[in-house]
Design an enzyme around this catalytic site. Structure first.
Site, mmCIF file in Angstrom:
data_model
loop_
_atom_site.group_PDB
_atom_site.id
_atom_site.type_symbol
_atom_site.label_atom_id
_atom_site.label_comp_id
_atom_site.label_asym_id
_atom_site.label_seq_id
_atom_site.Cartn_x
_atom_site.Cartn_y
_atom_site.Cartn_z
ATOM 1 N N CYS A 127 0.840 -1.216 0.000
ATOM 2 C CA CYS A 127 0.000 0.000 0.000
ATOM 3 C C CYS A 127 0.864 1.251 0.000
ATOM 4 C CB CYS A 127 -0.915 0.020 1.221
ATOM 5 S SG CYS A 127 -1.993 -1.408 1.349
HETATM 6 C C1 BEZ Z 1 0.573 -4.599 1.824
HETATM 7 O O1 BEZ Z 1 0.104 -3.503 1.520
HETATM 8 O O2 BEZ Z 1 1.757 -4.814 1.782
HETATM 9 C C2 BEZ Z 1 -0.310 -5.724 2.269
HETATM 10 C C3 BEZ Z 1 -1.480 -5.437 2.945
HETATM 11 C C4 BEZ Z 1 -2.274 -6.475 3.369
HETATM 12 C C5 BEZ Z 1 -1.908 -7.787 3.076
HETATM 13 C C6 BEZ Z 1 -0.758 -8.049 2.368
HETATM 14 C C7 BEZ Z 1 0.052 -7.006 1.955
#
Ligand code: BEZ
Length: 213
Positions: free
Chosen positions: A46
């Site tokens: 994210c």
């Molecule tokens: C991420 O943004 O890295 C992420 C968020 C939730 C689950 C897996 C990855």
């Protein structure tokens, strides 16, 4: 929650965001819009996504597109995380992030897919036209960061359809020939598309991209 489908009016809402309270339709005004969710603040994928989107500001502005993000985290979390995004991605986040703690907007847009995760939003994207109609819906899992070049490519295609009545073929890229709508006869097409009409089959007519010099 009603299912949202292409062509539906994008549901309106008022939400708390990192840039204050926003009424979605008022905020959109006459612009196109992107509403996209991410699973959680302070997560790696994210962080790269929101940094990338902020770096594409000029590209979105060129296309008259406003961007709004969403997660179910709160405002304090958003503000702290924005500092991290700016620092680690070398950018300045310049679009609102909805703090959807009560899940109101996520529910409205069906952004929580319980068999993927019971509480967190998946990576949903809604592209909304300047008529407030939903033009594109895509959904990615939490583990896959989105390709924002593809999003720009689709917006270019959607705007060519909206403003020039053409469609785009498989793997089309900006600058390549486009497809003339089957609703237009070849005779009429020759009057409309003055750069030329290539009739490969009566139902398959190509023309140079109309909005280029
Ligand atoms: C991420 O943004 O890295 C992420 C968020 C939730 C689950 C897996 C990855």
């Amino acid at each position: 929650m009603a299912t949202i489908r292409l062509g539906d009016e994008a549901p309106n809402f008022t939400a708390q965001t990192s840039e204050g309270e926003i009424n979605f339709h008022e905020w959109l005004g006459d612009s196109w819009g992107i509403l996209f969710s991410h699973p959680a603040d302070y997560t790696p994928v994210c962080t790269t996504e929101l940094g990338t989107v902020s770096k594409y500001t000029e590209e979105f502005n060129k296309r008259n597109v406003k961007v709004m993000a969403l997660s179910v985290d709160g405002l304090e979390s958003h503000h702290g995380w924005i500092k991290d995004i700016n620092e680690t991605q070398n950018t300045t986040v310049n679009f609102p992030i909805i703090a959807d703690e009560d899940g109101k907007v996520s529910e409205l847009y069906d952004m929580i897919h319980p068999n993927a995760d019971s509480k967190l939003t998946v990576r949903s994207v809604f592209v909304i036209g300047n008529d407030k109609k939903v033009k594109l819906i895509i959904t990615y899992p939490a583990s896959t960061g989105r390709n924002f070049d593809e999003l720009l490519r689709v917006i270019d295609s959607l705007q060519l359809t909206a403003y020039h009545k053409v469609a785009t073929p498989a793997n089309w890229k900006h600058g390549e020939d486009v497809v003339i709508s089957p609703a237009i006869s070849t005779e009429d097409a020759k009057g409309i598309f003055t750069k030329g009409v290539n009739e490969i089959k009566p139902y398959l007519r190509m023309t140079p991209q109309p909005n280029l010099d």
